[in-house]
Scaffold this active site. Sequence first.
Site, mmCIF file in Angstrom:
data_model
loop_
_atom_site.group_PDB
_atom_site.id
_atom_site.type_symbol
_atom_site.label_atom_id
_atom_site.label_comp_id
_atom_site.label_asym_id
_atom_site.label_seq_id
_atom_site.Cartn_x
_atom_site.Cartn_y
_atom_site.Cartn_z
ATOM 1 C CG ASP A 31 -1.728 1.244 1.426
ATOM 2 O OD1 ASP A 31 -1.655 2.134 0.562
ATOM 3 O OD2 ASP A 31 -2.445 1.348 2.444
ATOM 4 C CG ASP A 218 -9.057 5.051 2.074
ATOM 5 O OD1 ASP A 218 -8.606 5.588 3.113
ATOM 6 O OD2 ASP A 218 -8.329 4.494 1.228
HETATM 7 P P1 ADP Z 1 -3.059 7.359 3.978
HETATM 8 O O1 ADP Z 1 -3.946 6.307 3.407
HETATM 9 O O2 ADP Z 1 -3.427 8.732 3.525
HETATM 10 O O3 ADP Z 1 -1.621 7.069 3.759
HETATM 11 P P2 ADP Z 1 -3.596 6.378 6.702
HETATM 12 O O4 ADP Z 1 -4.693 5.476 6.350
HETATM 13 O O5 ADP Z 1 -2.345 5.773 7.183
HETATM 14 O O6 ADP Z 1 -3.295 7.434 5.566
HETATM 15 O O7 ADP Z 1 -4.185 7.390 7.821
HETATM 16 C C1 ADP Z 1 -3.395 8.289 8.504
HETATM 17 C C2 ADP Z 1 -4.283 9.132 9.374
HETATM 18 O O8 ADP Z 1 -4.909 8.298 10.372
HETATM 19 C C3 ADP Z 1 -3.504 10.188 10.147
HETATM 20 O O9 ADP Z 1 -4.173 11.421 10.064
HETATM 21 C C4 ADP Z 1 -3.542 9.646 11.570
HETATM 22 O O10 ADP Z 1 -3.479 10.688 12.530
HETATM 23 C C5 ADP Z 1 -4.879 8.955 11.604
HETATM 24 N N1 ADP Z 1 -4.971 7.989 12.711
HETATM 25 C C6 ADP Z 1 -4.124 6.978 12.987
HETATM 26 N N2 ADP Z 1 -4.500 6.327 14.100
HETATM 27 C C7 ADP Z 1 -5.636 6.950 14.533
HETATM 28 C C8 ADP Z 1 -6.504 6.761 15.675
HETATM 29 N N3 ADP Z 1 -6.263 5.800 16.565
HETATM 30 N N4 ADP Z 1 -7.565 7.586 15.800
HETATM 31 C C9 ADP Z 1 -7.799 8.564 14.904
HETATM 32 N N5 ADP Z 1 -7.015 8.807 13.835
HETATM 33 C C10 ADP Z 1 -5.938 8.011 13.660
HETATM 34 MG MG MG Z 2 -4.606 4.766 2.333
#
Ligand code: ADP
Ligand code: MG
Length: 625
Positions: A31, A218
Amino acid sequence: MAKFAIDLKTGNLKADETPIEAPKELIVGIDLGTTNSLVAYIKDGLAVAVKGTNGKNTLVPSVLHFTQEGQILVGDEAREKLISDPENTIFSVKRLMGKSYRDIQAVHNYFGYKIIDDDQDSLVKIRVKDKYYTPIELSAEILKALKQRIEAELGETVNKAVITVPAYFNDSQRQATRDAGKLAGLDVLRIVNEPTAASLAYGIGLDPALSQTVAVYDLGGGTFDISILRIEQGVFEVLATNGDTFLGGDDFDRTIIDHWLKVQQIGPTVLEQDKNFNQAIRLLAEQAKKQLSTQANFNGTISDWNFSLSLVEFEQLIRPLVQKTINACQSALRDAGLLANQVEQIIMVGGSTRTPLVKKMVSDFFGRSVFDDVNPDEVVALGAAIQADVLAGNQKNILLLDVTPLSLGIETVGGLMDVIIPRNSKIPTRVGRRYTTSIDGQRNLKISVFQGERDLVEHNRKLGEFILKGIPPMPAGLPKIEIQFLLNADGILRVKAQELRSNLEQEIEVKPSYGISEEEMALMLIDSIQNAADDLQARSLLEARNEGNNVVLSAERFVVQNREILNEEEIATTQSLAQTLREAVAGNDKDAINRHLEELNNYTGPLAHRAMDHAIVEAMKGKRV
Ligand code: ADP
Ligand code: MG
């Protein structure tokens, strides 16, 4: 492993008793996210995400930092430099994949680093110190870090992968992702849509007997995507996508920071002036948000400042942002022609869906509970690992197919779109079609490839073009040109043109010069429906014109070639009818064109017969000599 023992007496191979198991090929799932990236594989029949050497995180922040010494750091270490050294720290590279400067002009302030354009339509580059990097090269660095991570875990080299991309990624963005894989030393066997991967992680789509309509919600760090999928007999069709490319968990953090600054009466300029404070409050806000996913209160400090936030306050802050995502879900449903209650499964993806209010509002909107058992920031990578395992042939009874979301075709005379691969065709696929020239002695033929549903190519999206050069001169209509469209499993298109009489051949792999916005993709479909009637009219006019032109040309050629057997009056009438038709072709009345076309054809028909008889007689004469 298969075991054999050699029978020394006879020198023949003798089978061992242990059953032979073919060596399993390892293909990993990746991913490549905007905020975080990760790699997963199938271990003892289960998809698992790979942790770093510290044994802690599976997520690798998609951030790169260029050190003073010219080293490139990827992940957590790089992320720490975001505020303190923004010029040398690159984030959100995924937003730049396959994009031109023109595409991102409106948002280039969002990036803290330098984005370079040499001309508006070419792909962007990023400048760090005195070097230029393409988004492909930078993404390749992230992929290299992931490759190293899994190689360290397994103690062997890994060179095959499946990489996921958002459903709305166009060919150019997919190709860029593929190229990044290649640069990182990975053979990218397939590019898979993120919502498809997320569904697979939940086992949806693995049973060909089950048909389902699925919504994949998502919410990541900086982007929001909603995809509505229809899964039938293992085929994933994207019915609609919607979202917001600038809405995610980072915005939740920002509302918390703004709230704290207000409560503590700290002016916003402090953030600009004090980078350490800025960094600290950002981290604290994210920490607060994460804590509020499981607890009702948060308290923290930065030096003497005390910052607290209750769940109730937090939900009040973010409610309008979550409401925006719900509105996008509504639009996606409308585009898919569905009602909320017709969606059978709702899958939660992205770290930000851990926020309870998000789950609640989504579940309320669709009127059913959501799937959230699989870790939302790993679910896409886990699904990619499953897809990879299927490709490796380790899951024998599963066949995963994809379909192409928009039609693909070429431009024919008069600017008409000739669809070669219709939308929703299962891929991979290969389709061939015959064409010929429209002008006498034509040496070069331009083949322009388009994507879209409209009848006129000017309304569709151009993917690329090439010229078949050096066709031996022949009368119009004689060359036999075969065009082959090969659409591979990643949705990447190869177009091959061949002139069969001369064996001339030319091909391209379609890499459009610049990107398409997400909205544009959905709009193209809506557009084609709204303009169907107009398009039909335009098409029949153009077809009449093409036919008219052809007939005018052949009538003129006929007169030149058969002067000796035609009398003055016949020549004059043919020419005058051809002239009338030529004038009609220049106008916009398709019925008039067709009428004059028929007149000319009716008049020249008997003359053509006479010419034919004459030619036969001549030929016979020739034989006798
Ligand atoms: P992307 O797909 O854009 O790479 P992710 O799916 O990894 O991103 O999501 C990252 C986001 O999820 C960040 O803003 C992070 O702060 C948030 N996040 C991670 N853990 C938690 C949690 N326990 N509660 C709320 N938000 C969270
Ligand atoms: Mg993602």
